[in-house]
Design a protein around this motif. Structure first.
Motif, short mmCIF file in Angstrom:
data_model
loop_
_atom_site.label_atom_id
_atom_site.label_comp_id
_atom_site.label_asym_id
_atom_site.label_seq_id
_atom_site.Cartn_x
_atom_site.Cartn_y
_atom_site.Cartn_z
N ILE A 105 0.85 -1.19 0.00
CA ILE A 105 0.00 0.00 0.00
C ILE A 105 0.89 1.23 0.00
CG2 ILE A 105 -1.79 1.25 1.28
CD1 ILE A 105 -2.49 -1.46 2.62
N ALA A 106 0.52 2.25 -0.78
CA ALA A 106 1.29 3.50 -0.84
C ALA A 106 0.58 4.59 -0.04
CB ALA A 106 1.46 3.95 -2.28
N ARG A 107 1.36 5.37 0.67
CA ARG A 107 0.85 6.58 1.32
C ARG A 107 1.89 7.68 1.17
NH1 ARG A 107 3.65 7.66 5.91
NH2 ARG A 107 4.47 5.93 7.18
N SER A 108 1.45 8.91 1.25
CA SER A 108 2.39 10.02 1.20
C SER A 108 3.27 10.01 2.44
CB SER A 108 1.65 11.36 1.11
OG SER A 108 0.93 11.45 -0.11
N ALA A 109 4.56 10.25 2.24
CA ALA A 109 5.48 10.29 3.37
C ALA A 109 5.20 11.51 4.24
CB ALA A 109 6.92 10.32 2.87
N CYS A 110 5.57 11.41 5.51
CA CYS A 110 5.40 12.53 6.44
C CYS A 110 6.68 12.69 7.26
CB CYS A 110 4.20 12.29 7.35
SG CYS A 110 4.34 10.83 8.41
N GLN A 111 6.73 13.72 8.08
CA GLN A 111 7.95 14.01 8.83
C GLN A 111 8.34 12.87 9.75
OE1 GLN A 111 9.27 17.34 8.10
NE2 GLN A 111 11.12 16.23 8.74
N ASP A 112 7.35 12.09 10.22
CA ASP A 112 7.65 10.97 11.12
C ASP A 112 8.47 9.88 10.44
OD1 ASP A 112 6.29 12.22 13.16
OD2 ASP A 112 4.45 11.06 12.90
N LEU A 147 17.48 18.34 6.45
CA LEU A 147 17.23 19.47 5.56
C LEU A 147 16.69 18.99 4.22
CD1 LEU A 147 17.45 22.49 4.95
CD2 LEU A 147 19.83 22.09 4.25
N TRP A 148 17.34 17.97 3.66
CA TRP A 148 16.90 17.42 2.36
C TRP A 148 15.48 16.90 2.45
CZ3 TRP A 148 15.21 12.51 1.22
CH2 TRP A 148 15.11 12.17 -0.13
N PHE A 149 15.17 16.13 3.49
CA PHE A 149 13.86 15.50 3.62
C PHE A 149 12.77 16.54 3.80
CE2 PHE A 149 10.65 13.14 6.20
CZ PHE A 149 10.33 12.18 5.26
N THR A 150 13.03 17.52 4.64
CA THR A 150 12.04 18.58 4.87
C THR A 150 11.75 19.34 3.58
OG1 THR A 150 12.81 18.79 7.16
CG2 THR A 150 11.51 20.61 6.27
N GLN A 151 12.78 19.62 2.82
CA GLN A 151 12.60 20.32 1.54
C GLN A 151 11.77 19.49 0.57
OE1 GLN A 151 16.68 21.08 0.44
NE2 GLN A 151 16.73 23.10 1.44
N ARG A 152 12.03 18.18 0.52
CA ARG A 152 11.29 17.32 -0.41
C ARG A 152 9.81 17.24 -0.04
NH1 ARG A 152 15.55 18.09 -2.03
NH2 ARG A 152 16.69 17.01 -3.68
N LYS A 200 8.22 20.45 -1.33
CA LYS A 200 8.44 20.79 -2.73
C LYS A 200 7.24 20.37 -3.59
CE LYS A 200 11.99 20.16 -6.33
NZ LYS A 200 13.24 19.41 -6.66
N ALA A 201 6.71 21.29 -4.36
CA ALA A 201 5.53 21.00 -5.18
C ALA A 201 5.84 19.98 -6.27
CB ALA A 201 5.00 22.29 -5.81
N ASP A 202 7.05 20.02 -6.81
CA ASP A 202 7.43 19.12 -7.90
C ASP A 202 8.10 17.86 -7.38
OD1 ASP A 202 6.37 20.73 -9.84
OD2 ASP A 202 8.25 21.73 -10.32
N CYS A 203 7.64 17.40 -6.24
CA CYS A 203 8.16 16.15 -5.66
C CYS A 203 7.02 15.39 -5.01
CB CYS A 203 9.26 16.44 -4.64
SG CYS A 203 9.94 14.97 -3.84
N GLN A 204 6.92 14.12 -5.32
CA GLN A 204 5.95 13.24 -4.68
C GLN A 204 6.75 12.12 -4.01
OE1 GLN A 204 2.60 15.21 -5.16
NE2 GLN A 204 2.35 13.06 -4.63
N LEU A 205 6.67 12.04 -2.68
CA LEU A 205 7.43 11.05 -1.92
C LEU A 205 6.46 10.11 -1.22
CD1 LEU A 205 10.13 10.02 -0.82
CD2 LEU A 205 10.05 11.82 0.91
#
Length: 508
Positions: free
Chosen positions: A360-367, A398-403, A406-411
């Protein structure tokens, strides 16, 4: 599938080992797995308990030879004899997985047994000896959690680390959803010091309570049926109506949920109490509990009030009195965030995963930040990356928070139905197309899940970005990733200097 458990079933030490392995076996059995146990017949062993749960037990006899070292006395024989006897017990029906939960066993023993099982998982808490295993489980929360086994495992080994993998009975996950932060001053207290309590800390705690005003407090005390001090404890509180002694329980969960404050030991019950948001005053019983309780104490998740050898009744009276007069709302809320009770399902998913496992896919979060950093710094992942250096937590944050922003990124984080994180897939816009990057959880390598991981993310991605073209660049020598793209009908469009293969999809 057939899974065998080599478990320490000695009465004095092995209770925690047996109980967590029974919990894991129970969930595996519900999935149709055949589970059996291999245990030595120590004096006062717990084999009958395992048999009552309905599992076959292959019994190893007590040794008649003198036992020279502490490890041999713990194991009941020397390690080589134990390995040979276990190997013989399994010879006619080698298991798909052998799960080893015994502090006296290490890499030499494991290397012999790996010849007669599909894969081998070690359950450990100590990080004090090398292992030769495919998978290691340590459900504890300690300082340097992700580093403590680095020099103790082979390079190809994977790890399940932290209380998100705590082997709790399934009832804890259900009650975790009901649990709420305690409010106001405590009105119900729970006391439990394990199945043996050979130091009789239950009496110490009760003696302290009897020096306090208990008129507004109800106290539940669990004293195992095998506790040699039970009769004396019953006499101690016989004329105190709001202190109730309970015998052995199939689960502590309902009492933990009902309580506002607990007093107990620093073992595996930590995770049960945290799962249900129960603030606890902890007395450590052994050296191996100290590192764990020290970290929990630093994080404000328990209050460590001393070691068993240093606890005095009067000091305990003072500590209990302080917390009986305080609201515990914030403390309880912090506890609830640490353990969700789904750990046993995640471990089962790690053992049972195959190419047909539903993802199952879900959008990544800060956790998810710590999880992704652990995967990114996996040695094989680093070797397959275009930049092979270790990633520092600060730069990754820093990298993860930016991603995430970022509008042009789906993680995406990809998970099994059982809640095990299977990997991450990231899509980033590159001109008119989207570049994809993915990482499979090292725990799941070799199970045929790579293509399913990427396809699950692609299916989610094209729902929000229809009509896109996706491409990926991987090292040509990384044949596993190349095969994943090829299995999903990506076309090899170029090879750059024989080092980089670029695959491109048709329009989705």
């Amino acid at each position: 599938m057939r899974i065998a458990f080599r478990v320490d079933a000695s009465h004095q030490i092995g209770t925690g080992h047996v109980m967590r392995c029974l919990t894991l076996a129970g969930v595996l059995s519900a999935e149709g797995v055949q589970c059996l146990f291999i245990c030595r017949e120590h004096t006062g062993h717990l084999i009958d308990l395992i048999c009552r749960e309905g599992y076959e037990v292959l019994r190893l006899p007590q040794s008649s030879l003198p036992l020279q070292t502490a490890e041999e006395q713990w194991l009941g024989t020397d390690w080589r004899s134990d390995a040979e006897q276990t190997l013989e017990a399994l010879r006619d029906a080698p298991p798909d997985w052998l799960v080893v939960d015994h502090y006296a066993l290490e890499a030499r023993w494991e290397s012999i047994l790996r010849e007669n099982c599909g894969r081998l998982m070690v359950i450990d808490d100590l990080a004090d000896r090398p292992h030769d295993c495919d998978l290691l489980l340590d459900q504890n929360l300690v300082a340097d959690l992700y580093k403590r086994y680095e020099s103790l495992l082979p390079k190809q080994s994977a790890s399940l680390l932290g209380p998100c993998y705590a082997l709790l009975q399934p009832v804890y996950a259900a009650l975790h959803e009901e649990a709420r932060p305690r409010s106001g001053q405590p009105q119900r207290l729970f006391i439990f010091f394990g199945g043996v309590d050979k130091d009789n800390l239950t009496q110490t705690a009760l003696s302290a309570l009897l020096k306090l005003d208990l008129s507004n407090l109800h106290v539940d005390v669990v004293v195992a049926d095998s506790n040699p001090h039970r009769e004396a404890l019953e006499m101690l509180v016989s004329d105190v109506p709001n202190i109730r002694l309970h015998g052995s329980q199939p689960t502590l969960a309902p009492m933990l949920l009902a309580a506002d404050l607990a007093i107990g030991a620093g073992g595996s019950t930590n995770w049960e109490r945290l799962c249900l948001g129960l603030p606890t005053l902890v007395i450590t019983l052994a050296n191996n509990q100290r590192l764990i309780v020290d970290e929990l104490n630093k994080r404000g998740l328990v209050r460590w009030i001393g070691d068993k050898d240093s606890i005095q009744v009067d000091a305990l009276v003072a500590q209990i009195s302080i917390f009986l007069q305080q609201p515990l709302d914030a403390w309880s809320a912090s506890c609830l965030k640490v353990v969700d009770g789904l750990g046993v399902g995640r471990v089962c998913a790690a053992l049972l995963a195959n190419k047909n496992t539903v993802l199952i896919a879900r959008s990544a979060c800060q956790d998810d930040e710590v999880q992704l950093l652990e995967w990114a710094n996996d040695p094989l992942t680093r070797r397959n990356s275009f930049s092979s250096g270790q990633i520092l937590p600060e730069s990754h944050h820093l990298w993860f928070t930016q991603r995430l922003a970022k509008a042009d990124c789906q993680l995406y984080l990809i998970e099994t139905v059982g809640g095990l994180a299977a990997g991450q897939v990231r899509f980033e816009r590159a001109h008119s197309a989207w570049e994809v990057h993915f990482t499979l959880n090292p725990v799941l390598r070799g199970r045929g899940l790579g293509s399913s991981l990427l396809k699950t993310a692609l299916d989610a991605f094209v729902k929000v970005k229809p009509g896109v073209v996706v491409f990926g660049a991987v090292k040509s020598e990384n044949r596993a990733s190349c095969r994943i793209f090829e299995a999903l009908n990506f076309s090899l469009v170029s090879v750059v200097d024989a080092d980089v293969a670029i695959y491109k999809s048709n329009q989705f």
